[in-house]
Scaffold this active site. Structure first.
Site, short mmCIF file in Angstrom:
data_model
loop_
_atom_site.label_atom_id
_atom_site.label_comp_id
_atom_site.label_asym_id
_atom_site.label_seq_id
_atom_site.Cartn_x
_atom_site.Cartn_y
_atom_site.Cartn_z
N ASP A 1 36.81 38.63 -11.72
CA ASP A 1 35.95 37.83 -12.60
C ASP A 1 35.79 36.35 -12.26
O ASP A 1 34.86 35.71 -12.78
CB ASP A 1 36.42 37.99 -14.06
CG ASP A 1 35.31 37.69 -15.07
OD1 ASP A 1 34.13 37.76 -14.69
OD2 ASP A 1 35.62 37.37 -16.22
N ASP B 1 36.03 44.59 -19.77
CA ASP B 1 36.79 43.63 -20.56
C ASP B 1 37.50 44.30 -21.74
O ASP B 1 36.88 45.02 -22.51
CB ASP B 1 35.84 42.55 -21.14
CG ASP B 1 35.24 41.69 -20.04
OD1 ASP B 1 35.57 41.92 -18.86
OD2 ASP B 1 34.45 40.79 -20.36
N HIS C 1 40.06 31.68 -15.59
CA HIS C 1 38.64 31.46 -15.26
C HIS C 1 37.73 31.27 -16.47
O HIS C 1 36.51 31.21 -16.28
CB HIS C 1 38.14 32.59 -14.35
CG HIS C 1 38.32 33.96 -14.94
ND1 HIS C 1 39.41 34.74 -14.67
CD2 HIS C 1 37.56 34.66 -15.80
CE1 HIS C 1 39.30 35.88 -15.31
NE2 HIS C 1 38.20 35.85 -16.02
ZN LIG Z 1 37.33 37.16 -17.27
#
Ligand SMILES: [Zn+2]
Length: 1165
Positions: free
Chosen positions: A304, A441, A584
């Site tokens: 990601d 996710d 991130h």
């Molecule tokens: Zn992420």
């Protein structure tokens, strides 16, 4: 304490000084005379200025008796001569007789005070051999060079059919007849440690259930697999589960059903992060895993982060990871690499002259890591194989073709459809082994999802595997099982380069996932916290070092008082808060407002904890009677405080009396430092004494509250401190009351464009207000002169004094708007409405010009920026660069991004410019006209430079921000962005929580040595000079000043190193190692020493550095002074201590190769 010797010399200087002074006056006359008649004189010295000069001289004569400063200055010179500091004379263009004149009570803007502190010609001695590394072009050996790929690829985005951003894939079924396709389906759940929800809320709502369910569902069937990456969550969960479950987890790991991948504290951002923090979060994760699970991660998983950096590959390689996976790469780059079957490659560092840094890397081919984009090229088909999306659930397929449960009746056709996708995907890779991630996710939080995926895929795989006609072997797998199979199938060793696989050099910025949507906004989003993170990093690093030294010293002298448990717990907290923010959606500024606040509060806690560790450890180290150390008796104050996470720091005001107040100054770098220190004190008339009792030159400045209003309760005090590597020294300051000290002076303030002519008296300061601008003006020191435009107070040019060459460097502030279409800029994306527009045109802002013997400053206030340029008259590295600091405030704006633009006459070929990757290495960039503006913006965590055959201009930054070079000679740095809307990447909000945001830079102009030739533009990498490295390190690791709260019995100096480290050996960390006792961490008696040998460019002189280079040699046994720290044993380890690589002979010189980071586990005696 004043030494008798000092007094004696003082009288001598006074007499000598006065006589020299007359000579000085005389030579000024001569200078004036020449200026009036000579035609060759600098055109800037216009007639008007000459009359000013004349008036000044007159005044000077009148105030002859008063003019002590000049005398003092001459005395300094004599004194340093007397002390034998007569190093080779300066090559600066100073006339031997030229004297700098201090005119305290005369309005004056045309002249600076000149060089109060002389540069004595010091420069690092560098052996020619040491230049070979930096001079040898590298980055050219890789088969795939990313800069070439950027030139090659059209970036035209044609419709690729079912694989929209790709091409139609065909295959020949015969290829699997001899060797079946081997499929590894890897179930995973991507858990962001903060994004839409905070870390804790995610943990409570989803993550704990995901991990709990994993244990239950994996134990049911040995064929099942699951991988996990984020140790912040894993350790949080581990704390909450009982012994029985812990045993089950260890069992699942040992069976290979549960694999820990990467094993960092988070899955860090790779654009904005600094390698110190990147590595630290990796160490935190790996050491946690080792202590609690005995696990060593073998594979890296980064699905990601918004673009990928080779620094991550390097750190992973040297940590002992075998292979890594990356995902978010520009769709056109993916398409190109897929078309030539180079999505799997050995990622080589551009600076690597050999192949030792090669890291096996798998790049995922499609748009996303969700199931529709992982089973094969057609998301409409793949979505039907995400069984969480079975009808009746909360998620469905946007392509309107829902999955159906696999039954005996449909299994044949469904297996056929799925296999077709697998086969197509496999055509993009070289082997018969195929990786199919299965997750998204926060997946697998409900039991039903595990059952849906495992049972339906179980049926499909049973069918495929039992059907020889299909020539496929499909199974659940972990990431390492996939990589191992790749190596097996190619007959190569794990981690090695399989035959026929390419090497690749370069990075994967700037990322675009579709159309012209470039993710360059997040290089700057929430800059306040990008700045705060760097503050946390420097405090944590200093805390680790000072605490490790204190623990070693306590051990050395068997002092039980400093047992360090509290401090160790504080360190761990600070490490983890810093580690978490490297995520991130942390440092990227892409979290919800509430998440940003949570990170902010955590970072503030980390900063405060680190500061306490520094304070207490320093107190212990500086105490005369260390046996008396008591944790509860604190006699140092903290250097600065923050009222809240979103407030700017406030320096501690030091209350002075006629008795000396001691201040301890700490240098966390392993090289000596001579640097300007800036404190807030209660008096403007003071005397500063160094650790040896010598009075040092000091200067007082006003503390401003408005354009012409200032505080009268406290003042800024500046002086130059001298510090040993990793050392501390005690300076004393006393209030002089009505007495005068020749060593102290006040700065002189002129306010231009003030609208009226006036003289204000502020205590002992005079502030001259000028109704208009004064014409162009300059501030200068021994190294440079910075020239400013009189009307707006902005930098115009810099002249380097060594060669009297002037480079046009004009600074401006510009703004971008966002597009007028459906897609607009947001937290991730930068989608400008065209070129930026200046916000300073025609303005005549109030300019504050402050000149002093040690520090000169220019302050300008625009609508959205308070802009301060500062030049230190320091003989150290800080004297070589201009400091630029801004306080940006765009809260009143809508959809605006503010940029600091620097336009120069530097002729950088091809619009080539250089940016750093994670502060670790330099990558060449090329501004490409075939790409939209937003694609030409790159991350700048530490520095960016442009250069031509003569000069290099480096902008060093103290916080990660976006940077671009849109025209030849330009550098644009993005400072803040306020955006009203979401940019459709899941965040579902704009970025509107802007604050008054500080940022800090150093602008360094360097001239090439005479024998240097123009660099070739084919080399993809570059190196900062040794001076530039030093500027960057001092900027990011500022001196720490600890004022004493009471009259403390402390020593004058703590200098733990026998000598400073070589200029090119950076002590990255001396990270405390704790021991495990009955499952609990306790302070240990060791530290992890991380040394980074910097690669540097020899073409630029190492001015001001007192260090030297010695082929990267370090002898651990000789590193520390025995009285303080004694190393009992040392072991070479991998970067995160997963692997030991043998004992070090303490008396033996270790050799660190350029650019390498080495880790040594030290045990103190
Ligand atoms: Zn992420």
């Amino acid at each position: 304490m004043l030494t008798p010797r000092y007094y004696k010399m003082r009288r001598y200087y006074a007499v000598l000084g006065t006589s020299v002074f007359f000579v000085a006056i005389f030579s000024m006359y001569l200078l004036l005379d020449q200026a009036a008649s000579g035609p060759g004189i600098n055109s800037q010295l216009q007639e008007g200025e000459l009359s000013v000069l004349e008036a000044k001289l007159q005044n000077l004569e009148e105030s002859l008796a008063k003019n002590r400063d000049t005398i003092n200055q001459i005395r300094d010179t004599v004194k340093s001569l007397a002390e034998g500091k007569n190093q080779p004379v300066v090559q600066m263009n100073q006339q031997p007789n030229q004297v700098n004149i201090h005119v305290p009570e005369h309005r004056d803007t045309a002249m600076d005070y000149g060089d109060a502190v002389k540069y004595n010609g010091v420069a690092a001695s560098v052996d020619k051999d040491e230049c070979t590394f930096g001079d040898t072009p590298s980055g050219t050996s890789a088969d795939v060079k990313m800069l070439d790929v950027f030139d090659l690829v059209k970036f035209d985005n044609p419709d690729g059919g079912s694989w929209k951003q790709g091409f139609e894939i065909t295959y020949n079924t015969q290829q699997w007849e001899r060797e079946p396709l081997q499929v590894f389906l890897v179930p995973h759940s991507h858990n962001d440690p903060g994004w839409i929800k905070t870390f804790e809320v995610y943990f409570r709502d989803q993550t704990q259930h995901i991990l709990n369910n994993a244990v239950v569902k994996l134990l049911e069937d040995r064929k099942r697999r699951f991988i996990w990456a984020e140790i912040s969550y894993f350790s949080r969960w581990w704390e909450a589960i009982d012994m029985a479950k812990k045993k089950q987890v260890i069992e699942l790991i040992s069976r290979g059903q549960l694999e820990i991948v990467s094993g960092g504290w988070v899955m860090p951002d790779e654009a904005n992060t600094h390698y110190y923090a990147m590595l630290d979060q990796m160490i935190e994760g790996h050491t946690w895993l080792d202590a609690h699970l005995g696990v060593k991660p073998r594979s890296g998983w980064a699905i990601d982060p918004f673009g990928h950096s080779p620094t991550m590959a390097y750190l992973s390689e040297r940590a002992g990871i075998n292979a890594i996976l990356i995902q978010r790469v520009h769709y056109s780059i993916k398409k190109y690499l897929a078309s030539v079957k180079k999505l799997e490659f050995m990622w080589r560092q551009n600076w690597d002259h050999g192949s030792s840094t090669d890291m096996f890397c798998h790049m995922m081919p499609f748009y996303s890591y969700d199931v529709p984009h992982t089973c094969g090229p057609d998301p409409r088909v793949c979505c039907q194989f995400d069984f969480k999306r079975l009808p009746g659930g909360r998620v469905s397929c946007p392509w309107k073709l829902p999955p159906v449960p696999i039954t005996d009746t449909n299994v044949a056709s469904k297996a056929e459809i799925l296999l077709d996708q697998y086969r197509k995907k496999s055509q993009l890779y070289k082997t018969n082994v195929l990786l199919i991630p299965l997750g998204d996710d926060f997946r697998y939080d409900k039991i039903i999802e595990w059952d849906q995926q495992f049972s339906n895929y179980g049926k499909l795989f049973d069918y495929m595997n039992s059907n020889p006609r299909m020539n496929v072997k499909a199974q659940f797998g972990t990431l390492s099982e996939y990589f191992d199979a790749v190596w097996r199938s190619t007959g190569s060793e794990p981690g090695s380069k399989p035959n026929g696989f390419p090497t690749l050099g370069g990075d994967f910025f700037t990322y675009s996932d579709r159309e012209d949507h470039y993710w360059s906004g997040y290089f700057t989003s929430r800059p306040f916290y990008k700045n705060l993170d760097r503050v946390l990093e420097s405090n944590l690093r200093a805390a680790e070092i000072v605490y490790s030294l204190a623990m070693a010293t306590a051990k050395r002298h068997t002092i039980p008082g400093f047992n360090g448990l509290t401090e160790m717990e504080r360190l761990v907290k600070a490490r983890r808060q810093m580690g978490l923010f490297q995520h991130h959606d942390g440092i990227t500024g892409t979290g919800k407002d509430v998440v940003v606040i949570d990170y902010g509060q955590r970072m503030l806690e980390g900063i405060n904890e680190a500061k306490r560790v520094i304070r207490n450890s320093a107190q212990f180290l500086m105490m005369t009677q260390k046996d008396n150390y008591k944790e509860e008796v604190v006699f140092f104050d903290l250097d600065e405080k923050r009222a809240s996470h979103d407030a700017m720091s406030e320096k501690t005001v030091i209350s002075l009396s006629d008795q000396p107040t001691k201040v301890v100054i700490i240098n966390s770098l392993a090289q000596e430092r001579q640097e300007m220190v800036l404190l807030l004190v209660s008096s403007s008339n003071v005397e500063v004494m160094d650790w040896q009792g010598n009075i040092v030159t000091s200067q007082s400045n006003l503390v401003w509250t408005g354009s012409d209003s200032s505080l009268e309760t406290f003042f800024e005090l500046v002086f130059v401190a001298e510090l040993p590597g990793l050392g501390m020294r005690t300076y004393s300051i006393r209030d002089l009351g009505t007495h005068e000290s020749p060593e102290h002076s006040q700065s002189r303030v002129t306010i231009l464009n003030a609208g009226e002519q006036d003289t204000l008296v502020r205590g002992s300061f005079h502030v001259f207000k000028e109704s208009n601008a004064y014409g162009d003006f300059s501030i200068e020191n021994a190294f440079i002169s910075a020239e400013f435009t009189g009307t707006n107070g902005l930098l115009k040019s810099i002249t380097t004094k060594a060669d009297s060459k002037r480079t046009s460097i004009s600074l401006d502030f510009v703004m971008y708007g966002t597009r007028n279409t459906k897609d607009k800029s947001g937290a991730y994306l930068f989608l400008p409405d065209g070129e930026a527009k200046t916000i300073t045109e025609g303005l005549k802002p109030v300019i504050r010009l402050i000149r002093g013997r040690l520090l000169s400053e220019v302050h300008v206030t625009f609508d959205h920026v308070f802009h301060c340029v500062r030049l230190a008259k320091s003989p150290g590295a800080d004297g070589t660069a201009l400091e630029i600091s801004n306080i940006v405030d765009i809260r009143s704006q809508k959809n605006k991004e503010i940029v600091m633009r620097i336009k120069t006459d530097i002729q950088n070929i091809d619009k080539s410019f250089y940016t750093d990757l994670n502060g670790f290495q330099i990558q060449r960039r090329k501004t490409l006209s075939k790409l939209p503006l937003q694609a030409n913006v790159y991350p700048m965590p530490a520095m960016s430079y442009i250069e031509d055959g003569m000069s290099r201009l480096t902008l060093h930054t103290a916080q990660a921000l976006g940077v671009a070079s849109l025209q030849t000679g330009w550098l644009d740095v993005f400072l803040d962005r306020k955006l009203e809307q979401d940019d459709n990447r899941g965040l579902q909000q704009g970025v509107k929580d802007n604050k008054r945001t500080p940022n800090l830079f150093k602008l360094l102009l360097e001239r090439r040595g005479a024998d240097a030739t123009q660099t070739t533009s084919t080399v993809p990498t570059g190196y900062p000079s040794l001076l530039s490295h030093t500027v960057s390190q001092t900027l990011n690791n500022p001196l720490i000043t600890l004022p004493t709260l009471m009259d403390a019995d402390i020593v004058t100096e703590f200098a733990p190193l026998t000598q400073q480290l070589s200029c090119d050996v950076h002590l990255l960390n001396l990270r405390h190692l704790h021991d495990m006792r009955e499952g609990e961490s306790v302070p240990g008696d060791g530290a992890l020493l991380l040394l980074h040998r910097l690669g540097f460019d020899c073409k630029y002189p190492a001015t001001t550095l007192t260090c030297s280079t010695n082929q990267g040699q370090v002898t651990l046994g000789d590193l520390f002074t025995e009285d303080n720290v004694q190393i009992e044993e040392a072991t070479v380890t991998s970067l995160t201590m997963m692997y030991e690589k043998g004992q070090v002979q303490l008396s033996e010189a270790l050799y660190i190769e350029p650019m390498e980071i080495k880790a040594y586990r030290l045990k103190f005696h």
